[in-house]
Motif scaffolding. Structure first.
Motif, PDB file in Angstrom:
ATOM      1  N   PHE A   3       0.835  -1.197   0.000  1.00  0.00           N
ATOM      2  CA  PHE A   3       0.000   0.000   0.000  1.00  0.00           C
ATOM      3  C   PHE A   3       0.877   1.258   0.000  1.00  0.00           C
ATOM      4  O   PHE A   3       0.604   2.221  -0.727  1.00  0.00           O
ATOM      5  CB  PHE A   3      -0.908  -0.018   1.231  1.00  0.00           C
ATOM      6  N   THR A   4       1.947   1.239   0.791  1.00  0.00           N
ATOM      7  CA  THR A   4       2.825   2.415   0.879  1.00  0.00           C
ATOM      8  C   THR A   4       3.508   2.725  -0.457  1.00  0.00           C
ATOM      9  O   THR A   4       3.740   3.892  -0.782  1.00  0.00           O
ATOM     10  CB  THR A   4       3.894   2.211   1.963  1.00  0.00           C
ATOM     11  N   GLN A   9       3.649   6.317  -5.381  1.00  0.00           N
ATOM     12  CA  GLN A   9       3.432   6.571  -6.810  1.00  0.00           C
ATOM     13  C   GLN A   9       2.327   7.604  -7.025  1.00  0.00           C
ATOM     14  O   GLN A   9       2.416   8.475  -7.887  1.00  0.00           O
ATOM     15  CB  GLN A   9       3.070   5.270  -7.536  1.00  0.00           C
ATOM     16  N   PHE A  10       1.274   7.500  -6.228  1.00  0.00           N
ATOM     17  CA  PHE A  10       0.140   8.426  -6.331  1.00  0.00           C
ATOM     18  C   PHE A  10       0.578   9.853  -6.020  1.00  0.00           C
ATOM     19  O   PHE A  10       0.223  10.802  -6.734  1.00  0.00           O
ATOM     20  CB  PHE A  10      -0.961   7.975  -5.368  1.00  0.00           C
ATOM     21  N   LEU A  11       1.365  10.018  -4.975  1.00  0.00           N
ATOM     22  CA  LEU A  11       1.835  11.349  -4.593  1.00  0.00           C
ATOM     23  C   LEU A  11       2.765  11.925  -5.661  1.00  0.00           C
ATOM     24  O   LEU A  11       2.720  13.136  -5.949  1.00  0.00           O
ATOM     25  CB  LEU A  11       2.549  11.289  -3.242  1.00  0.00           C
ATOM     26  N   GLU A  12       3.584  11.086  -6.253  1.00  0.00           N
ATOM     27  CA  GLU A  12       4.451  11.532  -7.346  1.00  0.00           C
ATOM     28  C   GLU A  12       3.624  11.970  -8.542  1.00  0.00           C
ATOM     29  O   GLU A  12       3.953  12.947  -9.228  1.00  0.00           O
ATOM     30  CB  GLU A  12       5.418  10.404  -7.751  1.00  0.00           C
ATOM     31  N   HIS A  13       2.518  11.261  -8.778  1.00  0.00           N
ATOM     32  CA  HIS A  13       1.596  11.635  -9.860  1.00  0.00           C
ATOM     33  C   HIS A  13       0.981  13.004  -9.597  1.00  0.00           C
ATOM     34  O   HIS A  13       0.893  13.841 -10.504  1.00  0.00           O
ATOM     35  CB  HIS A  13       0.497  10.577  -9.979  1.00  0.00           C
ATOM     36  N   LEU A  14       0.554  13.246  -8.352  1.00  0.00           N
ATOM     37  CA  LEU A  14      -0.046  14.538  -8.004  1.00  0.00           C
ATOM     38  C   LEU A  14       0.939  15.677  -8.237  1.00  0.00           C
ATOM     39  O   LEU A  14       0.573  16.751  -8.724  1.00  0.00           O
ATOM     40  CB  LEU A  14      -0.497  14.532  -6.534  1.00  0.00           C
ATOM     41  N   GLN A  15       2.197  15.442  -7.886  1.00  0.00           N
ATOM     42  CA  GLN A  15       3.224  16.462  -8.109  1.00  0.00           C
ATOM     43  C   GLN A  15       3.461  16.682  -9.595  1.00  0.00           C
ATOM     44  O   GLN A  15       3.647  17.817 -10.050  1.00  0.00           O
ATOM     45  CB  GLN A  15       4.522  16.048  -7.416  1.00  0.00           C
ATOM     46  N   LYS A  25       0.462  17.509   0.423  1.00  0.00           N
ATOM     47  CA  LYS A  25       0.716  17.318   1.852  1.00  0.00           C
ATOM     48  C   LYS A  25      -0.506  16.736   2.550  1.00  0.00           C
ATOM     49  O   LYS A  25      -0.394  15.828   3.385  1.00  0.00           O
ATOM     50  CB  LYS A  25       1.094  18.657   2.481  1.00  0.00           C
ATOM     51  N   GLY A  26      -1.696  17.247   2.206  1.00  0.00           N
ATOM     52  CA  GLY A  26      -2.931  16.757   2.813  1.00  0.00           C
ATOM     53  C   GLY A  26      -3.216  15.314   2.452  1.00  0.00           C
ATOM     54  O   GLY A  26      -3.601  14.507   3.309  1.00  0.00           O
ATOM     55  N   TYR A  27      -3.039  14.957   1.169  1.00  0.00           N
ATOM     56  CA  TYR A  27      -3.259  13.574   0.728  1.00  0.00           C
ATOM     57  C   TYR A  27      -2.275  12.632   1.415  1.00  0.00           C
ATOM     58  O   TYR A  27      -2.643  11.537   1.845  1.00  0.00           O
ATOM     59  CB  TYR A  27      -3.099  13.476  -0.795  1.00  0.00           C
ATOM     60  N   LYS A  28      -1.027  13.072   1.496  1.00  0.00           N
ATOM     61  CA  LYS A  28      -0.003  12.240   2.144  1.00  0.00           C
ATOM     62  C   LYS A  28      -0.358  11.962   3.592  1.00  0.00           C
ATOM     63  O   LYS A  28      -0.233  10.827   4.077  1.00  0.00           O
ATOM     64  CB  LYS A  28       1.351  12.940   2.047  1.00  0.00           C
ATOM     65  N   ALA A  29      -0.832  12.987   4.289  1.00  0.00           N
ATOM     66  CA  ALA A  29      -1.182  12.824   5.702  1.00  0.00           C
ATOM     67  C   ALA A  29      -2.354  11.858   5.865  1.00  0.00           C
ATOM     68  O   ALA A  29      -2.285  10.922   6.682  1.00  0.00           O
ATOM     69  CB  ALA A  29      -1.528  14.183   6.309  1.00  0.00           C
ATOM     70  N   GLU A  30      -3.425  12.055   5.113  1.00  0.00           N
ATOM     71  CA  GLU A  30      -4.614  11.211   5.263  1.00  0.00           C
ATOM     72  C   GLU A  30      -4.331   9.750   4.912  1.00  0.00           C
ATOM     73  O   GLU A  30      -4.778   8.831   5.605  1.00  0.00           O
ATOM     74  CB  GLU A  30      -5.764  11.733   4.393  1.00  0.00           C
ATOM     75  N   LEU A  31      -3.583   9.540   3.828  1.00  0.00           N
ATOM     76  CA  LEU A  31      -3.253   8.161   3.442  1.00  0.00           C
ATOM     77  C   LEU A  31      -2.273   7.540   4.431  1.00  0.00           C
ATOM     78  O   LEU A  31      -2.294   6.325   4.658  1.00  0.00           O
ATOM     79  CB  LEU A  31      -2.678   8.142   2.024  1.00  0.00           C
ATOM     80  N   GLY A  32      -1.446   8.371   5.048  1.00  0.00           N
ATOM     81  CA  GLY A  32      -0.537   7.881   6.082  1.00  0.00           C
ATOM     82  C   GLY A  32      -1.292   7.420   7.317  1.00  0.00           C
ATOM     83  O   GLY A  32      -0.965   6.388   7.917  1.00  0.00           O
ATOM     84  N   TYR A  33      -2.317   8.176   7.712  1.00  0.00           N
ATOM     85  CA  TYR A  33      -3.150   7.785   8.860  1.00  0.00           C
ATOM     86  C   TYR A  33      -3.857   6.452   8.577  1.00  0.00           C
ATOM     87  O   TYR A  33      -3.936   5.582   9.450  1.00  0.00           O
ATOM     88  CB  TYR A  33      -4.192   8.859   9.164  1.00  0.00           C
ATOM     89  N   PHE A  34      -4.356   6.333   7.353  1.00  0.00           N
ATOM     90  CA  PHE A  34      -5.056   5.099   6.964  1.00  0.00           C
ATOM     91  C   PHE A  34      -4.094   3.910   6.985  1.00  0.00           C
ATOM     92  O   PHE A  34      -4.430   2.826   7.473  1.00  0.00           O
ATOM     93  CB  PHE A  34      -5.663   5.264   5.574  1.00  0.00           C
ATOM     94  N   ASN A  35      -2.887   4.133   6.496  1.00  0.00           N
ATOM     95  CA  ASN A  35      -1.892   3.067   6.492  1.00  0.00           C
ATOM     96  C   ASN A  35      -1.536   2.637   7.913  1.00  0.00           C
ATOM     97  O   ASN A  35      -1.391   1.442   8.202  1.00  0.00           O
ATOM     98  CB  ASN A  35      -0.629   3.532   5.760  1.00  0.00           C
TER      99      ASN A  35
END
Length: 288
Positions: A3-4, A9-15, A25-35
């Motif tokens: 998952f990580t 890859q998803f965050l690199e796509h957003l950039q 930053k917001g997406y990274k935080a939320e997906l990190g909490y879920f992980n």
């Protein structure tokens, strides 16, 4: 795939598609909490294909039990849908389970706002001169706190009386006129308050210690001032932006003008954003 790894890859796509730093930053935080939740639940790293709808629903229930707001939980739904939409499109997994997540019903609440008279009282209790000017600027322009933080000296044209917001929310640019009340405030700040000799930065709003400003610091000083005044209001930097629109509406400005000044994508967002005074609504009804 872990998952990580998929998240990376998803965050690199957003950039790559030029999403804002705040969004990434917001997406990274939320997906990190879920992980983190999944790793604790399954006692180890989790593979993308092993995550089921039940895991997501359990996570949403977990957030509810932790008293997370409906807005926060809805943001999680949106982030998961966006992530899984990308993952399915790139064939990282076969099913978009997040599509089946139910959004949380949001009860719209009346927001706090302040008048010009209340602003004058409020800023008399803000003792940091740079932050005092930031607060006045937000109230008289409707700018977001991130936009104030990122404002450069070259973006504030005092001669032509306009502030250029560069890459605001949604990476959109807009110009905000500097009104007759704000102009002398900004002129005095730039000439007499901003420490040009000891601050080597091109940020317009800059505190000597950091060379910039932070949302946390602005909100902390606002809270301290409100507590000192004994007001029964929750005043934040965002409330100042909301107050700008509400006061303009009260003075007869059109929704379209307010929408453009605030940088909203559509009028629906603007109309939800503004405080509708009950007395004013009663007056409107009685026009019939």
């Amino acid at each position: 795939m872990l998952f990580t790894q998929a998240v990376r890859q998803f965050l690199e796509h957003l950039q790559a598609v030029d999403r804002s730093k705040e969004t990434v930053k917001g997406y990274k935080a939320e997906l990190g909490y879920f992980n983190h939740y999944l790793s604790v639940k399954h006692n180890g790293p989790v593979y993308l294909e092993d995550i089921q709808l039940e895991d997501m629903e359990a996570y949403m229930q977990h957030l509810k039990e932790r008293k997370k707001s409906t807005a926060t939980r809805n943001r999680v739904v949106y982030v998961l849908r966006s992530f899984y939409g990308y993952a399915v499109k790139r064939e990282l997994c076969k099913k978009n389970h997040a599509e089946l997540l139910e959004p949380v019903a949001i009860i719209q609440k009346e927001r706090d706002f302040i008048t010009e008279e209340e602003l004058e009282i409020l800023i008399s209790h803000i003792h940091q001169p740079v932050i005092r000017t930031v607060i006045q600027t937000m109230f008289y322009t409707g700018g977001r706190i991130t936009e104030m933080k990122n404002l450069k000296i070259k973006d504030v044209d005092l001669e032509n009386e306009v502030i250029h917001i560069i890459e605001g929310k949604g990476k959109k640019n807009r110009d905000i006129p500097i009104g007759k009340t704000l102009h002398p405030i900004l002129t005095n700040y730039f000439e007499n308050i901003r420490d040009h000799e000891n601050i080597e930065t091109d940020y317009f709003f800059a505190i000597p210690k950091s060379g910039s400003i932070s949302a946390n610091y602005v909100n902390r000083l606002l809270k301290e001032a409100v507590d000192e005044l004994g007001w029964n209001k929750h005043i934040t930097a965002h409330v100042l932006r909301h107050s700008f629109g509400t006061n303009l509406l009260d003075k007869g400005a059109s929704l379209v003008s307010i929408q453009k000044l605030l940088g909203h994508a559509n009028l629906t967002v603007t109309s939800r954003y503004l405080h509708q005074d009950k007395d004013k609504l009663a007056e409107a009804v009685n026009l019939l």
